[in-house]
Design a protein around this motif. Structure first.
Motif, short mmCIF file in Angstrom:
data_model
loop_
_atom_site.label_atom_id
_atom_site.label_comp_id
_atom_site.label_asym_id
_atom_site.label_seq_id
_atom_site.Cartn_x
_atom_site.Cartn_y
_atom_site.Cartn_z
N LYS A 103 0.84 -1.21 0.00
CA LYS A 103 0.00 0.00 0.00
C LYS A 103 0.87 1.25 0.00
O LYS A 103 0.61 2.21 -0.75
CB LYS A 103 -0.91 0.01 1.23
N LYS A 104 1.90 1.25 0.82
CA LYS A 104 2.82 2.40 0.86
C LYS A 104 3.48 2.62 -0.50
O LYS A 104 3.59 3.75 -0.98
CB LYS A 104 3.87 2.16 1.94
N ASN A 105 3.90 1.54 -1.13
CA ASN A 105 4.56 1.65 -2.43
C ASN A 105 3.59 2.10 -3.53
O ASN A 105 3.99 2.81 -4.46
CB ASN A 105 5.22 0.32 -2.81
N ASP A 106 2.33 1.69 -3.44
CA ASP A 106 1.32 2.18 -4.38
C ASP A 106 1.17 3.69 -4.29
O ASP A 106 1.12 4.39 -5.30
CB ASP A 106 -0.03 1.51 -4.11
N LEU A 107 1.09 4.19 -3.05
CA LEU A 107 0.95 5.63 -2.85
C LEU A 107 2.16 6.38 -3.42
O LEU A 107 2.02 7.41 -4.08
CB LEU A 107 0.80 5.94 -1.36
N PHE A 108 3.34 5.84 -3.16
CA PHE A 108 4.54 6.50 -3.67
C PHE A 108 4.60 6.45 -5.18
O PHE A 108 4.96 7.43 -5.83
CB PHE A 108 5.80 5.88 -3.07
N PHE A 109 4.24 5.29 -5.77
CA PHE A 109 4.29 5.13 -7.21
C PHE A 109 3.46 6.21 -7.91
O PHE A 109 3.93 6.86 -8.86
CB PHE A 109 3.77 3.74 -7.59
N PHE A 110 2.24 6.39 -7.46
CA PHE A 110 1.37 7.36 -8.11
C PHE A 110 1.66 8.80 -7.70
O PHE A 110 1.14 9.74 -8.30
CB PHE A 110 -0.10 7.01 -7.84
N GLN A 111 2.51 8.96 -6.71
CA GLN A 111 2.95 10.30 -6.35
C GLN A 111 4.09 10.76 -7.25
O GLN A 111 4.08 11.88 -7.76
CB GLN A 111 3.41 10.34 -4.89
#
Length: 413
Positions: A350-358
């Motif tokens: 979940k953390k990596n998803d947020l960073f990816f789309f940021q």
């Protein structure tokens, strides 16, 4: 990145002293003997930089999970900057907004990540250019290392992984030979620069001969990333996650070796109550597991009378086996630690998803590019995602340490 301070010295001497002091500080911070024991220290920011080898792990999180659970008490954060099809010149990162160029974006993303350690995974894309492209590749990789050094970070260079397809229409042997040529060039550069080099080509090739670890012969699947993570740990010289534990049951008492600890004086061949000093969580098994490698601690219990015995952890049934099976040793592949690490993995994803789309939003052109007059207002929202990312990193840090469990072995009734 280190800051450099000097006392008041006039004029040109101050400028030169400041320059050489900063260069020395950067060199000292970036240098790490490739033969020294590997560890991640408190406050480390680890960056994975490369092509699809890293980007595709966004789906699985095995590389981050493997490293972060090795030192559960330390504040360690991760950023995955992998980009499918990318090379050392950032070619895949180009957008229709130009400038910035793909290389500019590569440098910008690396700088913003504020790394202390960078895993560099390049060469797989560039090897398609053959011998003619080798010099250009090494020149670009050298510049990347210069940038990492400038940021005051350490660098670890990875070899590309092999092509594993059995499609005879492709020149698999020729492609792998060229990948090994590029791997050898990476190894030489690492040696010249005093950097650690990890050969993942051979271990990935070996496991690929035993089970299916790719989707198409090139890109790793979930099983592939599980074994890539274990290969990475081994290449870094990290010890096995678990060691064998033996409990020798006697008439009046039991004797333990390894990390087992008896919890009461009533332990006997009939019932054993104990704990295991689990210093780190296991890696969660992939959905398709063929049992090629050990994943959990091996528990041996000798001296049991003939019959079947059930092992429970915190009153949850784990496994039932015969006395002879327990004496030979049984690998523990379930229990609270496996539930805990599965939850931890979901938080990492979940953390990596947020960073990816940021850092690479879907509507880059409309939010950050030449059409930002239409949706540029969303830039603020991208920045606010850092709050959620930081919160999740806090939760991840709290969940990395194994929780204590009480085990009990009792005769099957």
């Amino acid at each position: 990145m280190r800051t450099c301070k000097v006392s008041a010295i006039p004029g040109f001497a101050l400028v030169m002293l400041l320059f050489f002091t900063c260069r020395l500080a950067i060199a000292q911070n970036a240098s790490q003997s490739p033969n020294s024991p590997f560890e991640l220290k408190n406050g480390e920011r680890v960056v994975f930089l490369g092509n699809s080898l890293f980007e595709n792990d966004f789906q699985y999180g095995y590389l981050e999970l493997a490293l972060s659970t090795r030192w559960p008490d330390r504040d360690i954060t991760f950023r995955n900057l992998g980009w499918t099809g990318d090379n050392v010149y950032g070619i895949a990162r180009s957008t229709i907004t130009n400038p910035p160029t793909g290389y500019d974006l590569l440098m910008e993303s690396l700088t913003k990540a504020k790394p202390t350690l960078v895993f560099l995974g390049y060469g797989g894309v560039e090897a398609q250019d053959g011998e003619a492209g080798l010099a250009t590749f090494i020149e670009g990789l050298t510049k990347l290392l210069d940038k990492v050094d400038q940021l005051g970070a350490n660098a670890i260079l990875l070899s590309p992984i092999p092509v594993l397809t059995t499609d005879l229409t492709q020149n698999v042997a020729g492609r792998n030979a060229m990948l090994e040529t590029y791997a050898a060039a990476i190894a030489r550069l690492a040696s010249q620069r005093g950097k650690r080099y990890l050969d993942l080509f051979k271990p990935v090739q070996a496991i690929g001969q035993q089970t299916t670890i790719t989707d198409n012969g090139i890109h790793l699947n979930e099983t592939g990333y599980y074994y890539l993570a274990t290969a990475l740990e081994k290449s870094l010289g990290l010890p096995p996650r678990f060691t064998s534990v033996t409990i020798a049951a006697g008439k009046n008492a039991a004797v333990t070796t390894g990390t087992a600890k008896l919890l009461n004086a009533e332990n006997s061949p009939a019932t054993l109550t104990f704990s295991l000093d689990e210093t780190r969580l296991p890696l969660p098994l992939p959905a398709i597991d063929r049992g090629i490698t050990n994943n959990g601690p091996v528990l041996k219990i000798t001296g049991l009378k003939k019959g079947f015995y059930t092992l429970t952890a915190d009153k949850e049934t784990l496994i039932t086996a015969s006395a002879s099976d327990w004496a030979n040793g049984i690998e523990l592949r379930q229990g609270h630690s496996y539930e805990q690490v599965r939850e931890l993995r979901q938080m990492i994803l979940k953390k990596n998803d947020l960073f990816f789309f940021q850092y690479r939003p879907l509507n880059t052109t409309y939010i950050l590019g030449f059409r930002s007059y239409e949706q540029g207002r969303h830039v603020k929202g991208l920045g606010e995602q850092s709050i959620l990312i930081k919160w999740l990193e806090g939760q991840i840090a709290l969940s990395r340490k194994p929780a204590a469990s009480v085990y009990q072995l009792s005769p099957l009734k």
